[in-house]
Design a protein around this motif. Structure first.
Motif, short mmCIF file in Angstrom:
data_model
loop_
_atom_site.label_atom_id
_atom_site.label_comp_id
_atom_site.label_asym_id
_atom_site.label_seq_id
_atom_site.Cartn_x
_atom_site.Cartn_y
_atom_site.Cartn_z
N THR A 230 147.49 7.05 45.08
CA THR A 230 146.38 7.97 45.30
C THR A 230 146.41 9.06 44.22
N THR A 231 145.75 10.15 44.48
CA THR A 231 145.75 11.31 43.60
C THR A 231 146.56 12.42 44.26
N LYS A 232 146.77 13.51 43.53
CA LYS A 232 147.50 14.65 44.10
C LYS A 232 146.77 15.17 45.33
N LYS A 233 145.45 15.32 45.26
CA LYS A 233 144.70 15.79 46.43
C LYS A 233 144.72 14.75 47.54
N GLY A 234 144.74 13.48 47.16
CA GLY A 234 144.82 12.41 48.15
C GLY A 234 146.11 12.48 48.95
N VAL A 235 147.21 12.82 48.28
CA VAL A 235 148.50 12.95 48.96
C VAL A 235 148.38 14.00 50.06
N ASP A 236 147.80 15.14 49.73
CA ASP A 236 147.67 16.22 50.71
C ASP A 236 146.82 15.79 51.92
N LYS A 237 145.77 15.01 51.66
CA LYS A 237 144.86 14.59 52.73
C LYS A 237 145.45 13.45 53.57
N ILE A 238 146.12 12.50 52.92
CA ILE A 238 146.55 11.27 53.57
C ILE A 238 147.95 11.37 54.16
N GLU A 239 148.77 12.28 53.68
CA GLU A 239 150.18 12.36 54.08
C GLU A 239 150.41 12.34 55.60
N PRO A 240 149.69 13.12 56.41
CA PRO A 240 149.96 13.07 57.85
C PRO A 240 149.74 11.68 58.46
N ASP A 241 148.68 10.98 58.06
CA ASP A 241 148.44 9.63 58.57
C ASP A 241 149.47 8.64 58.03
N PHE A 242 149.91 8.83 56.79
CA PHE A 242 150.93 7.97 56.20
C PHE A 242 152.23 8.06 57.01
N ILE A 243 152.63 9.27 57.35
CA ILE A 243 153.86 9.47 58.14
C ILE A 243 153.69 8.85 59.52
N LYS A 244 152.54 9.05 60.16
CA LYS A 244 152.28 8.43 61.47
C LYS A 244 152.35 6.91 61.38
N PHE A 245 151.76 6.37 60.31
CA PHE A 245 151.76 4.92 60.10
C PHE A 245 153.19 4.40 60.00
N CYS A 246 153.99 4.99 59.13
CA CYS A 246 155.38 4.54 58.95
C CYS A 246 156.20 4.76 60.22
N SER A 247 155.90 5.80 60.96
CA SER A 247 156.62 6.10 62.20
C SER A 247 156.23 5.16 63.34
N SER A 248 155.13 4.42 63.18
CA SER A 248 154.67 3.53 64.24
C SER A 248 155.27 2.13 64.16
N PHE A 249 156.01 1.81 63.09
CA PHE A 249 156.58 0.47 62.95
C PHE A 249 157.51 0.17 64.12
N LYS A 250 157.36 -1.02 64.69
CA LYS A 250 158.24 -1.45 65.78
C LYS A 250 158.42 -2.95 65.72
N SER A 251 159.48 -3.41 66.34
CA SER A 251 159.82 -4.82 66.35
C SER A 251 159.03 -5.56 67.43
N ILE A 252 158.52 -6.71 67.08
CA ILE A 252 157.86 -7.57 68.06
C ILE A 252 158.92 -8.27 68.89
N GLU A 253 160.04 -8.67 68.25
CA GLU A 253 161.12 -9.42 68.90
C GLU A 253 161.67 -8.69 70.12
N LYS A 254 161.85 -7.39 70.00
CA LYS A 254 162.49 -6.62 71.06
C LYS A 254 161.47 -5.93 71.95
N ASN A 255 160.18 -6.09 71.62
CA ASN A 255 159.11 -5.43 72.37
C ASN A 255 159.33 -3.93 72.49
N ASN A 256 159.74 -3.32 71.40
CA ASN A 256 159.97 -1.87 71.39
C ASN A 256 158.68 -1.12 71.47
#
Length: 181
Positions: free
Chosen positions: A155-181
């Motif tokens: 992205t761009t520098k301004k894009g980082v500022d705008k997208i960062e909160p959703d990016f962190i939420k996205f990465c924090s939402s990863f879960k395993s299907i195998e363990k049904n977490n």
């Protein structure tokens, strides 16, 4: 000499030795369906509102998203590599080189690393900004089992500022299907 090669080439080809094949491109019965939660093999995640999943542009990418913001569109990709995928230092410095920034030592990279947590464990994420060219990368490295998932958002520098909160939420939402977490 060139004429000799040309004549040799022409006379060495026989029509009866040439076989022609027609390969048909398979048709998609259904277009890509975008759902609030996408799955790739053993992991699932929650896709933030407004992100647009798109067909992957290379075989190494598991998923890709266009991420619109008020001044442009970011491009996010997810790649899965064996083990540690070559290591933290090599991957962060590869991302830095894509922005034409100098490489950093592993010590400095670890100093700059930010940490997050999801249902499969802790992950590191990075904000890499080229102030001179207004380019930026948000990147996360998520280890899981014997693989590592690399999430990279161009992205761009301004894009980082705008997208960062959703990016962190996205990465924090990863879960395993195998363990049904």
């Amino acid at each position: 000499m060139q004429l000799l090669f040309l004549l040799l080439f022409i006379f060495s080809c026989h029509n009866d030795d040439i076989q022609h094949y027609k390969v048909l491109k398979p048709k998609r019965n259904n277009p890509i369906q975008i759902t609030p939660s996408s799955t790739i093999r053993e992991l699932t995640w929650d896709t933030p509102k407004g992100w647009k999943e798109k067909e992957t542009s290379s075989s190494i990418r598991l998923a890709e998203f266009d991420i619109p913001f008020d001044q442009g569109v970011g491009d996010l990709s997810i790649v899965k590599l064996s083990s540690d995928g070559g290591g933290l230092e090599a991957n962060i410095n590869r991302w830095r080189s894509q922005l034409e920034l100098e490489p950093l030592s592993l010590f400095k990279i670890n100093e700059l690393a930010l940490t997050g947590k999801n249902k499969i464990g802790n992950f590191k994420w990075f904000k890499i900004i080229d102030e001179n060219n207004n380019k930026a990368i948000l990147g996360a490295i998520i280890p899981f089992n014997t693989f590592t998932y690399f999430i990279k958002l161009n992205t761009t520098k301004k894009g980082v500022d705008k997208i960062e909160p959703d990016f962190i939420k996205f990465c924090s939402s990863f879960k395993s299907i195998e363990k049904n977490n």
